[in-house]
Scaffold this motif. Sequence first.
Motif: not given
Length: 91
Positions: A8-17, A19-25
């Motif tokens: 779960a922590p790795e998945v969370f970090i991947i999702l965070l990256i 969102v940062m790279v592509f943006g939430a939209d």
Amino acid sequence: MHFLFIGAPEVFIILLIVVMVFGADKIPEIARGLGKGMRQVKDATNDIKQEINNSSKEFGVNTDIAKDINNEIKGVKENIDDLTGPIKRNM
């Protein structure tokens, strides 16, 4: 939750990256594109399977080989279980 040795922590970090790279939209557009791509691959796979089955029926090829192999494997497993009987490993 473990999926392909990712916790779960790795998945969370991947999702965070992501969102940062592509943006939430952009994430819904990316997910939609991935979904369409996966659907096309699934449809193509089903078309290929259907074409193989139709061709095998047309030329009279026996496609029950897999069923025969599974039945033989079940028979061997049952024979092994009969031979081992009460001798089983306890882990």
